[in-house]
Design a protein around this motif. Structure first.
Motif, short mmCIF file in Angstrom:
data_model
loop_
_atom_site.label_atom_id
_atom_site.label_comp_id
_atom_site.label_asym_id
_atom_site.label_seq_id
_atom_site.Cartn_x
_atom_site.Cartn_y
_atom_site.Cartn_z
N MET A 669 0.83 -1.21 0.00
CA MET A 669 0.00 0.00 0.00
C MET A 669 0.87 1.26 0.00
O MET A 669 0.60 2.22 -0.72
N VAL A 670 1.92 1.24 0.80
CA VAL A 670 2.84 2.38 0.83
C VAL A 670 3.51 2.54 -0.53
O VAL A 670 3.64 3.66 -1.05
N GLU A 671 3.92 1.42 -1.12
CA GLU A 671 4.57 1.48 -2.43
C GLU A 671 3.64 2.03 -3.50
O GLU A 671 4.03 2.87 -4.32
N LEU A 672 2.37 1.58 -3.48
CA LEU A 672 1.40 2.07 -4.46
C LEU A 672 1.20 3.57 -4.30
O LEU A 672 1.11 4.30 -5.29
N SER A 673 1.13 4.03 -3.06
CA SER A 673 0.98 5.47 -2.82
C SER A 673 2.16 6.25 -3.39
O SER A 673 1.97 7.25 -4.10
N ARG A 674 3.36 5.79 -3.11
CA ARG A 674 4.55 6.52 -3.59
C ARG A 674 4.65 6.45 -5.11
O ARG A 674 5.05 7.43 -5.75
N ARG A 675 4.29 5.30 -5.68
CA ARG A 675 4.30 5.20 -7.15
C ARG A 675 3.29 6.17 -7.76
O ARG A 675 3.56 6.81 -8.79
N THR A 676 2.12 6.29 -7.12
CA THR A 676 1.08 7.18 -7.63
C THR A 676 1.51 8.64 -7.55
O THR A 676 1.32 9.41 -8.50
N MET A 677 2.11 9.03 -6.42
CA MET A 677 2.55 10.41 -6.29
C MET A 677 3.66 10.73 -7.29
O MET A 677 3.73 11.84 -7.83
N GLY A 678 4.53 9.75 -7.55
CA GLY A 678 5.54 9.94 -8.58
C GLY A 678 4.91 10.12 -9.94
O GLY A 678 5.33 10.95 -10.75
N ASN A 679 3.85 9.33 -10.21
CA ASN A 679 3.13 9.44 -11.48
C ASN A 679 2.48 10.81 -11.61
O ASN A 679 2.51 11.42 -12.69
N ILE A 680 1.91 11.30 -10.53
CA ILE A 680 1.26 12.62 -10.55
C ILE A 680 2.29 13.71 -10.83
O ILE A 680 2.05 14.64 -11.62
N ARG A 681 3.46 13.62 -10.19
CA ARG A 681 4.51 14.61 -10.45
C ARG A 681 4.94 14.58 -11.91
O ARG A 681 5.17 15.63 -12.53
N GLN A 682 5.05 13.38 -12.48
CA GLN A 682 5.38 13.26 -13.90
C GLN A 682 4.30 13.93 -14.76
O GLN A 682 4.60 14.66 -15.71
N ASN A 683 3.03 13.68 -14.41
CA ASN A 683 1.93 14.24 -15.19
C ASN A 683 1.93 15.77 -15.15
O ASN A 683 1.73 16.44 -16.18
N ILE A 684 2.11 16.32 -13.96
CA ILE A 684 2.13 17.78 -13.84
C ILE A 684 3.30 18.38 -14.62
O ILE A 684 3.18 19.42 -15.28
N THR A 685 4.44 17.70 -14.57
CA THR A 685 5.61 18.17 -15.32
C THR A 685 5.34 18.16 -16.82
O THR A 685 5.69 19.10 -17.54
N ILE A 686 4.72 17.06 -17.30
CA ILE A 686 4.38 16.97 -18.73
C ILE A 686 3.42 18.09 -19.11
O ILE A 686 3.62 18.79 -20.12
N ALA A 687 2.34 18.25 -18.31
CA ALA A 687 1.30 19.22 -18.65
C ALA A 687 1.85 20.64 -18.68
O ALA A 687 1.63 21.39 -19.65
N ILE A 688 2.57 21.03 -17.63
CA ILE A 688 3.08 22.40 -17.56
C ILE A 688 4.28 22.59 -18.48
O ILE A 688 4.42 23.62 -19.15
N VAL A 717 -3.21 13.36 -23.77
CA VAL A 717 -3.05 11.93 -24.07
C VAL A 717 -1.89 11.34 -23.29
O VAL A 717 -2.00 10.25 -22.71
N LEU A 718 -0.76 12.06 -23.26
CA LEU A 718 0.40 11.55 -22.53
C LEU A 718 0.11 11.40 -21.04
O LEU A 718 0.46 10.40 -20.41
N VAL A 719 -0.54 12.42 -20.47
CA VAL A 719 -0.86 12.38 -19.05
C VAL A 719 -1.81 11.22 -18.74
O VAL A 719 -1.63 10.47 -17.77
N THR A 720 -2.83 11.07 -19.57
CA THR A 720 -3.80 10.00 -19.35
C THR A 720 -3.15 8.63 -19.51
O THR A 720 -3.36 7.72 -18.70
N ALA A 721 -2.37 8.47 -20.56
CA ALA A 721 -1.70 7.18 -20.79
C ALA A 721 -0.74 6.86 -19.65
O ALA A 721 -0.64 5.71 -19.21
N ASN A 722 -0.03 7.88 -19.18
CA ASN A 722 0.89 7.66 -18.07
C ASN A 722 0.13 7.22 -16.81
O ASN A 722 0.56 6.32 -16.08
N ALA A 723 -1.01 7.86 -16.55
CA ALA A 723 -1.82 7.49 -15.38
C ALA A 723 -2.36 6.07 -15.51
O ALA A 723 -2.39 5.31 -14.54
N MET A 724 -2.76 5.69 -16.73
CA MET A 724 -3.33 4.35 -16.92
C MET A 724 -2.31 3.25 -16.68
O MET A 724 -2.67 2.09 -16.48
N ARG A 725 -1.01 3.59 -16.71
CA ARG A 725 0.01 2.58 -16.42
C ARG A 725 -0.18 2.02 -15.01
O ARG A 725 0.21 0.88 -14.73
#
Length: 756
Positions: A669-688, A717-725
């Motif tokens: 559960m901790v790992e999933l949380s950290r992976r998700t927050m990393g994914n969110i940071r990637q998404n925000i970086t891509i978007a901005i 599309v990139l943000v959504t595809a990255n999240a779907m991973r």
């Protein structure tokens, strides 16, 4: 007299992101008589609390339809209630009291439409075809090229503009459709009609791809509902009748054939079989089940027929509860998501102002050509579309919550998901959390004779007892295939043990102290038994007449994955400790075997106090327990995690629940949380990042309208595809902690026992 408020649930098709949900929420909330609105992008539903009345129902449908979405009333009948089969629209139910015009109940909402029948696909194909026709016609008749592309642009622009106007008049003036409409109309005035047509087509393609991603996320939840079979075989009037599973009631008796999925939560009335619970718990090894054992909806019966008494209606079974919790969790915004949503409210108007300044300031201040800078301003409008930024967080959180739920990790909202990765210390309960929760035989010693004889005679005395220690002895005898003789004149000796006669010999089985009162034990025997007590084991001594024949040591064993699970937490930099009400010696024995800090002899308020002390020391603290006697500590922790197999308490008392009962799942559960927050940071970086890049290239004249819309659509599309991973996430195997040391087993309570 005032009309009574009621709740209505609707299915809304076409919502792809949080922005869509916000438009629907704002529009419906402004209707007089509506008291509250809850829109779920994940399940594609809307719940409205409002005054009764058919006219209000009709207005709700009209408002949502004008925004470009399809709506139909819906009932909730089971775990698939968010699917098409649950639709209660008049066109499906053969009528109804609600006067909703037929044109607002769009075709395709009451049953799964083929991909080419979906309105978004049809509009995108029509726009693309119109663009190709305009291109060919313009090549043949260059003089009318602008007119051809203008007509092609209108194919896609008219529906977009209608949605923009509807959103504006219902409270959302700065929608993505508004930005697109302004950019397209502005392009016409500066003569960039061909580019405007291409931009509209590319925008529709981007929206279509967003819809595909949203459908995939919803499918992960619908996949849980699909675990429950549509039909159930019910005993009725001496025969078997097949009925829809959602019509099952508590008390019904269903027949489950070998190989069938079980249609409801229930209790086996007759029959013995192996049940594959992997669809619900993820365990790959089927469990043997017999009369009195619970079974869960969606699990698969093995090799024999079972009669099952239904204990939960369709809307209350394990699958339905999990789906409900996941949907509710996905609508509870994480702190990061709330920040992004607040930011976007100011961001979009800011983009409009910035685009206007870019378009007007250079021509007014320095005499630059208007057409050039208006063109750049329109491009900045497209670059600034907030879709990618707004969807960056909820897409990742929705995917992570769904992925976790499929693996038995339930987290009640984005805040819990985000907080789990920040934990620095986790306090575990002992019994039933770090340990199995029931004693097992660990040692059998024979002072005279052999160990099998000690176990055989002890089992004879314990037959028929429901005491946990008796159950442990009988389980061990069954494992070793021992034939148990019959005991006569059996009697319990209060607080000391049990007596009886087996094969003509008087026997006593009881605690060390009680046995010593009947027959003095030798120093060597006492030393052996004291060693077991030091290891936190419960010891029962068997006397035959006045002679000690042997002893059986038992304890509550640590869960099979407890050591590795705690080592995984240590590898992630998280401090683990055990809080237990058990005696200090037992706690230290368990702690030594698991290499974990222990605090023993605690009352519930003591556990809560210790959690508070850890938090006061600046740590983010999690608490793992059974959700009942640990309730104060679970509530006091930053994240309370219930360990259980899907019980009401495990699902409802804590912030999160681990359905499989595995310690290693806490680290997962901790790992999933950290992976998700990393994914969110990637998404925000891509978007901005893409927006900033194309902003400067547009100002410098390197890119224009086409690259601008590609930047927005591409980022989305990139943000959504990255999240779907995250839907394919699997827990990693952490290396074992180098400091973890093997030692003696866990412990159970020591001291005297009272046989059942």
């Amino acid at each position: 007299m005032a009309e009574a408020a009621r709740k209505s649930r609707y299915r809304v098709d076409g919502m792809d992101c949080a922005g869509c949900a916000q438009k629907v929420d704002t529009a419906v909330r402004r209707i007089p008589g509506v008291e509250d609105v809850a829109v779920s992008v994940v399940s594609g539903t809307m719940t409205v609390e409002h005054a009764d009345g058919a006219q209000l129902d009709s207005e709700i449908a009209r408002r949502v339809t004008r925004l470009g979405y399809r709506i139909a009333p819906q009932t909730t009948t089971g775990p698939g209630a968010n699917g098409a089969e649950a639709c209660a629209a008049p066109c499906c139910s053969g009528g109804g009291s609600r006067d909703i015009p037929d044109d607002t109940i769009h075709r395709g909402i009451t049953r799964e439409a083929r991909w080419w029948q979906r309105p978004a696909v049809q509009l995108t194909l029509a726009s693309g075809l119109a663009f190709l026709v305009a291109y060919g016609a313009g090549w043949l008749l260059p003089r009318y090229e602008q007119w051809f592309f203008g007509l092609a642009m209108l194919v896609g622009l008219v529906p977009i503009a209608r949605r923009a106007f509807a959103a504006a008049v219902t409270g959302t003036p700065f929608s993505i459709e508004t930005l697109m409409t302004i950019a397209a109309v502005g392009a016409i005035f500066i003569g960039a009609v061909q580019e405007a047509a291409a931009v509209i087509f590319l925008f529709l393609v981007g929206e279509l791809l967003e819809g595909v991603a949203a459908d995939r996320s919803r499918a992960s939840i619908r996949g849980l509902a699909d675990l429950v079979p549509r039909l159930a075989r019910v005993e009725r009037k001496g025969g078997i009748e097949e009925i829809p599973a959602e019509r099952l009631s508590v008390g019904d008796v269903i027949l489950v054939r070998p190989g069938d999925r079980i249609a409801a939560d229930g209790e086996i009335l007759s029959g013995e079989s192996s049940v594959n619970e992997a669809p619900v718990t993820g365990e790959s090894i089927p469990n043997s089940k017999g009369p009195g054992d619970p079974v869960f909806a969606g699990t698969v019966n093995g090799n024999a027929a079972l009669r099952v008494g239904v204990t939960a209606a369709a809307e209350d079974n394990t699958i339905a509860r999990v789906i409900k919790l996941v949907e509710e969790a996905q609508e509870k915004k994480a702190p990061t998501e709330r920040f992004i949503n607040r930011f976007s409210r100011y961001y979009t108007p800011g983009v409009v102002v910035l685009a206007a300044l870019v378009a007007c300031l250079p021509p007014l201040a320095t005499g630059e050509p208007w057409s050039e800078w208006v063109y750049k301003g329109l491009a900045i409008l497209l670059i600034g579309c907030p879709c990618a930024l707004v969807i960056s967080t909820p897409a990742a959180i929705a995917a992570a919550l769904a992925s976790g739920a499929r693996r038995g990790l339930l987290m009640k909202g984005g805040a819990v998901l985000e907080g789990a990765g920040r934990l620095q210390a986790i306090a575990f309960d002992k019994t039933g959390t770090l340990t199995e929760g029931k004693p097992k035989v660990t040692d059998i010693i024979a002072f005279d004779g052999d160990q099998r004889e000690v176990l055989r005679l002890a089992s004879a005395l314990e037959q028929g007892s429901s005491h946990p220690l008796a159950a442990a002895i009988l389980e061990r005898a069954a494992q070793e295939g021992i034939a148990i003789p019959e005991a006569t004149r059996s009697a319990a000796v209060g607080g000391k043990g049990v007596t009886g006669t087996v094969e003509g010999r008087p026997l006593f089985l009881g605690s060390v102290n009680a046995a010593g009162e009947r027959q003095a034990l030798s120093k060597e025997q006492s030393r052996s038994l004291a060693t077991f007590n030091d290891e936190g084991k419960t010891v029962s001594v068997l006397l035959v007449g006045e002679k000690a024949l042997g002893a059986i040591a038992m304890r509550d064993e640590p869960r099979e994955d407890a050591r590795s699970g705690l080592a995984n937490l240590e590898a992630q930099g998280i401090r683990a400790l055990m809080l237990t009400g058990d005696n200090r010696r037992t706690a230290e024995a368990i702690a030594g075997s698991l290499n974990i800090e222990a605090r023993a002899e605690l009352l519930p308020e003591d556990k809560s106090r210790i959690v508070g002390e850890l938090k006061a020391g600046g740590l983010k603290v999690g608490k793992v327990g059974d959700g009942i006697n640990d309730a104060p500590a679970l509530a006091a922790a930053d994240i309370g995690i219930a360990m259980g197999g899907g019980t009401d308490v495990a699902l409802e008392t804590a912030d999160a629940a681990i359905l499989h009962g595995r310690v290693s799942d806490v680290a997962a559960m901790v790992e999933l949380s950290r992976r998700t927050m990393g994914n969110i940071r990637q998404n925000i970086t891509i978007a901005i990042g893409l927006k900033v890049l194309f902003f400067f290239t547009t100002i410098l004249g390197i890119t224009g309208l086409w690259p601008a819309i590609l930047a927005d659509t591409g980022a989305t599309v990139l943000v959504t595809a990255n999240a779907m991973r995250l839907l394919g996430w699997k827990p990693r195997s952490w290396p074992k902690s180098p400091s973890a040391r093997p030692s003696a087993h866990g412990a159970a309570q020591t001291g005297r026992r009272t046989p059942g």
